[in-house]
Design an enzyme around this catalytic site. Structure first.
Site, PDB file in Angstrom:
ATOM      1  N   GLU D  87      30.830  84.837 -44.414  1.00  0.00           N
ATOM      2  CA  GLU D  87      30.603  85.344 -43.058  1.00  0.00           C
ATOM      3  C   GLU D  87      31.899  85.882 -42.462  1.00  0.00           C
ATOM      4  OE1 GLU D  87      29.562  82.586 -39.974  1.00  0.00           O
ATOM      5  OE2 GLU D  87      28.945  84.193 -38.646  1.00  0.00           O
ATOM      6  N   LYS D 218      19.896  63.834 -46.336  1.00  0.00           N
ATOM      7  CA  LYS D 218      19.792  65.296 -46.421  1.00  0.00           C
ATOM      8  C   LYS D 218      18.905  65.894 -45.324  1.00  0.00           C
ATOM      9  CE  LYS D 218      22.129  65.297 -50.335  1.00  0.00           C
ATOM     10  NZ  LYS D 218      21.662  65.726 -51.631  1.00  0.00           N
ATOM     11  N   ASP D 292      28.721  67.650 -51.486  1.00  0.00           N
ATOM     12  CA  ASP D 292      27.304  67.960 -51.670  1.00  0.00           C
ATOM     13  C   ASP D 292      26.914  69.006 -50.629  1.00  0.00           C
ATOM     14  OD1 ASP D 292      24.513  68.025 -51.716  1.00  0.00           O
ATOM     15  OD2 ASP D 292      24.389  65.929 -52.317  1.00  0.00           O
ATOM     16  N   HIS D 383      33.013  90.518 -34.224  1.00  0.00           N
ATOM     17  CA  HIS D 383      32.098  90.593 -35.360  1.00  0.00           C
ATOM     18  C   HIS D 383      32.011  92.026 -35.877  1.00  0.00           C
ATOM     19  CE1 HIS D 383      30.764  86.461 -35.013  1.00  0.00           C
ATOM     20  NE2 HIS D 383      30.116  86.634 -36.136  1.00  0.00           N
TER      21      HIS D 383
END
Lengths: 390, 390, 390, 390
Positions: D87, D218, D292, D383
């Site tokens: 990004e 999770k 993870d 951006h």
């Protein structure tokens, strides 16, 4: 400024005369006579701890539902349940549900926990000091408990939860409170404990609040669902196939379909209660029995869980994690309210868990009745028959 | 089985005799006489749409708080507010807050939205059919609205929301309902619309529920906070420095500190209301004015927002997204309740938004009073003074 | 102050030399050589829009699961799914689930909604002005849309939601964005619209924020579950009795029992996802295909819904309301990521919904596999076999 | 059925040849060559515990942000932070925030809790048996702990939480896990404990699940916010007036206004994080360091709390209740990931809390940077400058 003060009798403000003087004052100010409000049988002295600026009585209609057969640890046998309400169809519907329960052989009720809280918050120079304070609370629990417990013969400080958030420590003092709802009891006990903490904590506390919003008194919260406030009560029964087909005009499959819709809908709307309508029965029973009328917002939280059984029966349960009830003190001793408690043998000490079990049974009665009605297409019709158009 | 049936008079069940017969029956069954419950001035005929198995009246003490100066769009001027409660200190505290508001020049109230819902759910063979049904609802909105609106002269279907979840479509029919709370009105209208849908939808609907739990009637939910149920009311005022220091014995900084604690605490506990205690005032005002007593669970939701101003004043506001009130129908016409509405000139048509504004002003009064008390260390003491030990 | 600045090449910062210079600088500062990070085949020019201060490449192992048979509207046929992960057993488990899906005849996928948001907030002198501004937005939607749509050939402003809170108006501008994830596209469009609003609104806006936290970009929120962010995708299949008994070593009843536990547990913990583990598959597929790695927090939200069917089969579905994926732009064009998109024929325009359907199918594969393993007691064992001890 | 099986080498599946065979297979099936995926420097043996069906490597660009001056209990001094991202603007923005932190004299970080869970669920004949089982767990904690702790030299069972819901008992086993993230460690330990319980509990357990969804592995959940999963880390600093006006081009008042908007917006949308964007930095740092990749959904939860100080400075803090990180095992040992850990001296045992502190400091850097940009109107422009159009 601030003229127009409501009259008060400094010698004794809970007399018929004092109430009449206020009604007269209001008549002058508003032009409304309050004649009906002034007609009541209760002795004004009886409300001296309940209602400042007392001016009379609201008459709330009360009906009776039942009997409902309860197989509780405290409530055992058939009960007639008083419900104060102005909503048409409510009592008829709860009564039908109670009949269904009784025809199925009764409902089993269990009080799984019983606990009341206050939640002081503390602010420090930084997060490490907040964390260290948490450790100190744990290390000094015995002395804190001694202080708290010294304020009451009934309440006992059981444990203190705490959370680090920024440079503050949020706490939640958990008490047993016997047969009182206990909010005032735990206020006093926690206040005493906090004064001892303020005096004895060796570190520097920058700011303090008596209520840091982790107890959420008089407010529904997810915290209640997780950690119980008041009594955590579970009511469960097996709805028999015949009763569903007969009285309730439905089937286990129909009710499961409704529950499935409702449970997934709850994933969208995140309601305090995933079942049909706990609040109706609870509010009505609370008002009839002199409970704190605002506690219904906490007590209506809960989880309905059902399972279709292989034989066509249906296991139905409700878990209500925040039933807050008292059987003495507060409004329970007012004449009409006391009678309503007495008709269930729930007045006085040693009865709070019994009342909590009756509340849970009542909730199930209302839910199975309205669920069946909705499936049978009766909902709109029954409201038209019994209720006024609103 | 199921003997012991509560007596009913099939000709006219709302008479003094029918009520007495039930009390007599209950005396036999429970041994409790219900004498006080049987003493009331209300004509039983008046409760015929409100309370099945009517047996008498609960007398709930009602006091008065105020006056509170409201600068609403509907409520304008000073109001005396009737509060039915059994919780000591409640009225004294709300009255103090109302005085603070009035001394600050009054409170501005705004009804931002006004809407009531029912939420049918539909099940299909697969998710695509559910999605296509959503499109069909959008395409046929005019006809659905025509059906719904034909059932009532007051309610209007405004828009239908819908959600795809698994193979179901969850909907939420949104209506205006005038001065009724409107739950029954929208039930009838939605029922009619659903019947038309069932007849006209060309696809196959596998299952249907009248309430898919996205309206959460009688239940707090996040949906209410987002999408309003009943009236979304905002009350706001600038608390003046002098009033905080004088009457309230606090400062803007102290109140901001309390709000900060409370707001972060809310991140832990996720309460329905991040302020101190909306439910107390709402429950008391609802009972006094014959509102549906269970709606307090929805109406107590809200958000308190405050800002310290450079001059030492404090901007205080509350947003209440689910104020559900009526000024006719339901319990509002019962004699004592009607008087309480009348003393605020809130009885009858065209008054519901006015009443909603008074509710919001009342909530702020209670919050600023208790927040100040907690900061000034008065909370426990005032409960000891006014309230019974519970 | 603030010395030690990371070296930058102002002429062209995306070269092997610039990256090497930074690694050299870091070696001096930290003593660590970053040799492996410096070994990569990707042309640094390729990351010029993706990664400032570029110093090299993380090598993330990628395996393949599948094939999974998808009966989507966009994804049709068997797919091999690339999963980048460092968690042992993950791919083996997803692969087993994909095999189960394929043995059951495939999975049906549906994109129910597709929408992206920005959420400006506006502050006014009071709540009435905020409410009036909401009305003005509604009245001037066509012109606001014209402004927003003028900034992009792809995105279209569809509708604006708004909420009154205190004296502010919170908005949520909803766009379609074609095959881009669209966050930047809607930023530009909303920015243009807001500038037009600032210039043309006749009232006085006291304060403004570009993001008022009702879109919750890069954050899970209940808003996403209700109102969709990105693509709302539903995947559903009937798990056949034989496949459950054979490959999955379980039964419909066992899986329903696990779902029941999980759903009631969700009432306690309020998870973003009530199923087993959406995030594993989504994160792995997102990384493999160059999606914005942070969007997994939004995309992992969802609802698993199952129904036991009379014949012993099991209807299983997942609703994922916030799948945010792109098939061009961002990281999708990086060499390894592009290959992974291409192996599913998901690279370039017109492929985003196809990819979203594959994501949903993958989530179901992972869930049915781990649910079966947990029921069959294999969970701990399989982690011991495949995974490192952690 | 289910042909097309992905090739596997049963002797050694983690070789260049095995990976190449799979890519070749996929080329046949999909027509895509996966040439770039096949170019990598990592030894396939290194991923043998991380990635089944291994076929190559995703190259994810990694840049560096910093230095950030951290005054932690574990992380002390200036750190350069590796961030893997696709990004654009992300690293530039985080770097600017780190510079602001450093110019303000650094950020204080505190690990307040450290704990990992598994959550077995148990079903009984009725709620009373569930409640009694809870008591038995409490009474037999020492033996249960002995069993659990016997499976690991690192993990220790600290306490067991439990909840009564219908006729089930939901539990949550809480462990310390040293420097491992610990999910597998606690799986083994809990599994052993459950086997002992199954053998020794004198009552009858009707059903059992290893994961009753109160741990929400999770998955983001409110449970994590309340009760911590992994490390509860707080980072706090005083943003100096001069730094806000200089580098950040904003003021304390502007940032507070943005926070106020954001906090009230959170009351509407209920996000996992009330600040701007924790997930960006966490995902990038997690991928760079071999965490993870799915744990970002849990770790991104948190609460930003700020206070304007009288001198124009701003106290800024973040509380992150579920930072799940490891410094050995899992993906941390892969060559590129290990280097990224090493450049912060975070590889190996005894480093997990240090890494958690760096994560928290990184989150604050990203938040103050984007908050300032949004206030200064730079968000869309930056951006456009750095990011590709998406």
């Amino acid at each position: 400024m601030f003229q127009n003060k409501i009259p008060r009798n400094n010698e004794d403000d809970y007399t018929l005369e004092a109430a009449a003087a206020r009604r007269e004052f209001l008549k002058e100010k508003t032009g409304v006579a309050l004649q009906q409000v002034g007609q009541f049988s209760t002795d004004p002295q009886a409300v001296s701890g309940n209602c400042e600026n007392f001016m009379g009585m609201i008459q709330m209609p009360v009906g009776v539902a039942g009997p409902v057969l309860i197989n509780g640890e405290y409530a055992q046998g058939e009960f007639y349940v008083p419900l104060a309400t102005t909503e048409g169809t409510l009592i008829a519907s709860y009564s039908r549900g109670m009949r269904a329960i009784t025809e199925c052989g009764g409902i089993k009720t269990t009080v799984a926990e019983d606990i009341m809280q206050r939640s002081p918050g503390y602010k420090f120079a930084d997060a490490r000091q907040a964390r260290d304070f948490a450790q100190w609370l744990d290390d000094n629990f015995a002395q804190i408990k001694e202080q708290a417990d010294s304020t009451t013969s009934v309440g006992k400080l059981i444990f203190i939860q705490h959370w680090s958030m920024n440079r503050c420590l949020y706490t939640r003092f958990n008490f047993t409170t016997g047969d009182a709802a206990g909010q005032n009891m735990v206020s006093k006990a926690t206040d005493r404990a906090c004064k001892w903490i303020a005096k004895n904590y060796p570190g520097e506390i920058l700011d303090y609040t008596f209520n840091s919003n982790t107890e959420t008194d008089k407010k529904h919260s997810q915290m209640h669902m997780i950690h119980t406030r008041g009594k955590r009560v579970i009511a469960e029964l097996v709805l028999k196939k015949e009763v569903m087909q007969g009285l309730l005009r439905t089937t286990a499959q129909n009710l499961m379909n409704a529950r499935n819709f409702s449970n997934v809908g709850a994933a969208i709307s995140v309601p305090a209660y995933n079942g049909p309508h706990s609040a109706n029965g609870i509010a009505s029973l609370f008002i009839a029995t002199g409970q704190d009328e605002a506690n219904v917002v906490e007590s209506h939280a809960g989880n309905v869980y059902t399972e279709a059984l292989p034989n066509g029966d249906l296991y139905w349960s409700v878990t209500l994690p925040a039933i807050i009830v008292a059987t003495f003190g507060g409004g329970t001793g007012l004449p009409t309210q006391r009678e309503c408690l007495e008709m269930m043998d729930c007045y006085g000490k040693g009865k709070a868990k019994k009342l909590a079990e009756i509340v849970a049974a009542t909730v199930v009665a209302g839910d199975i009745s309205i669920s069946s009605a909705a499936q049978a297409g009766e909902f709109v019709n029954s409201h038209e028959k019994y209720g006024r158009n609103r």
